[in-house]
Design a protein around this motif. Sequence first.
Motif, PDB file in Angstrom:
ATOM      1  N   UNK A  21     -42.948 -61.950  24.746  1.00 11.09           N
ATOM      2  CA  UNK A  21     -44.319 -61.650  24.339  1.00 11.09           C
ATOM      3  C   UNK A  21     -45.273 -61.802  25.522  1.00 11.09           C
ATOM      4  N   UNK A  22     -45.112 -62.868  26.289  1.00  9.98           N
ATOM      5  CA  UNK A  22     -45.978 -63.073  27.454  1.00  9.98           C
ATOM      6  C   UNK A  22     -45.764 -61.959  28.473  1.00  9.98           C
ATOM      7  N   UNK A  23     -44.517 -61.516  28.622  1.00  2.00           N
ATOM      8  CA  UNK A  23     -44.252 -60.398  29.527  1.00  2.00           C
ATOM      9  C   UNK A  23     -44.952 -59.127  29.093  1.00  2.00           C
ATOM     10  N   UNK A  24     -44.989 -58.899  27.793  1.00  7.74           N
ATOM     11  CA  UNK A  24     -45.682 -57.717  27.267  1.00  7.74           C
ATOM     12  C   UNK A  24     -47.190 -57.835  27.499  1.00  7.74           C
ATOM     13  N   UNK A  25     -47.742 -59.043  27.285  1.00  6.72           N
ATOM     14  CA  UNK A  25     -49.161 -59.264  27.560  1.00  6.72           C
ATOM     15  C   UNK A  25     -49.438 -59.048  29.044  1.00  6.72           C
ATOM     16  N   UNK A  32     -52.460 -55.472  32.950  1.00  8.12           N
ATOM     17  CA  UNK A  32     -52.486 -54.776  34.245  1.00  8.12           C
ATOM     18  C   UNK A  32     -52.998 -53.349  34.105  1.00  8.12           C
ATOM     19  N   UNK A  33     -53.131 -52.867  32.867  1.00  8.52           N
ATOM     20  CA  UNK A  33     -53.605 -51.500  32.666  1.00  8.52           C
ATOM     21  C   UNK A  33     -55.100 -51.395  32.968  1.00  8.52           C
ATOM     22  N   UNK A  78     -61.363 -57.393  31.851  1.00  3.33           N
ATOM     23  CA  UNK A  78     -61.101 -58.474  30.911  1.00  3.33           C
ATOM     24  C   UNK A  78     -60.479 -57.969  29.626  1.00  3.33           C
ATOM     25  N   UNK A  79     -60.362 -58.886  28.661  1.00  4.07           N
ATOM     26  CA  UNK A  79     -59.712 -58.554  27.393  1.00  4.07           C
ATOM     27  C   UNK A  79     -60.007 -59.652  26.386  1.00  4.07           C
ATOM     28  N   UNK A  80     -59.774 -59.317  25.121  1.00  2.00           N
ATOM     29  CA  UNK A  80     -59.839 -60.295  24.035  1.00  2.00           C
ATOM     30  C   UNK A  80     -58.451 -60.365  23.425  1.00  2.00           C
ATOM     31  N   UNK A 135     -49.636 -70.007  32.621  1.00  2.00           N
ATOM     32  CA  UNK A 135     -48.800 -69.799  33.815  1.00  2.00           C
ATOM     33  C   UNK A 135     -48.820 -68.339  34.252  1.00  2.00           C
ATOM     34  N   UNK A 136     -48.755 -67.435  33.268  1.00  2.00           N
ATOM     35  CA  UNK A 136     -48.763 -66.009  33.602  1.00  2.00           C
ATOM     36  C   UNK A 136     -50.093 -65.600  34.231  1.00  2.00           C
ATOM     37  N   UNK A 137     -51.200 -66.058  33.648  1.00  6.05           N
ATOM     38  CA  UNK A 137     -52.508 -65.717  34.206  1.00  6.05           C
ATOM     39  C   UNK A 137     -52.658 -66.294  35.615  1.00  6.05           C
TER      40      UNK A 137
END
Length: 205
Positions: free
Chosen positions: A64-68, A73-74, A80-82, A98-100
């Motif tokens: 899931x984190x990989x998909x986020x 990146x798009x 930004x995003x919600x 960690x991903x951010x």
Amino acid sequence: MRLILLGPPGAGKGTQAARLVELYGIPQLSTGDMLRAAVKAGTPVGLKAKAVMDSGSLVSDDIVVGIVADRIDEADAHNGFILDGFPRTVAQAEALDRMLASKGMTLDAVIEFKVDESALLGRIEKRAADTVAAGGSVRADDNPEVFKTRLEAYRKQTAPLTDYYRHKGDLRAVDGMASIEAVAGQIDEVLGRGSQREPRRSTGT
């Protein structure tokens, strides 16, 4: 503006998210929508997710984190995003952090909609009764028993999550029981000056 909105069902997050999307020109990201899009597009992480789902298993937090990670990146998420419906657990929140960090990003705010859950249930019960009285069919989301179950699930998942973000100093609270306009004003206040940012808790060390 990178945001997470927290609050139980019926707290008004969707209404305020739609306003923030227009105000800041950022997408509202649903993990369910992102997952389906990644599977359909056949991305590497989407293929992993498809294999897991085809086996009848739950998609892991890492997937899931990989998909986020791919989605933010798009181009439309560059400002930004919600995040909608994610993270749901402390483990997911830690993985998201960690991903951010790996992308040199941080969250601007985690906004919690403080509500009176008994009042929310009363709203749902009244809406359901009014619908029946008018000869209509009650939506699944407006079924009081279903709503109680969703509230209980939210409490179990999110109590540790709000503590996590409070400790980090990211949590900001708004009165979700106020009018739509008043809630919008409170959100603008915390995003503009952060004056309602909740204090960082001492760890005692």
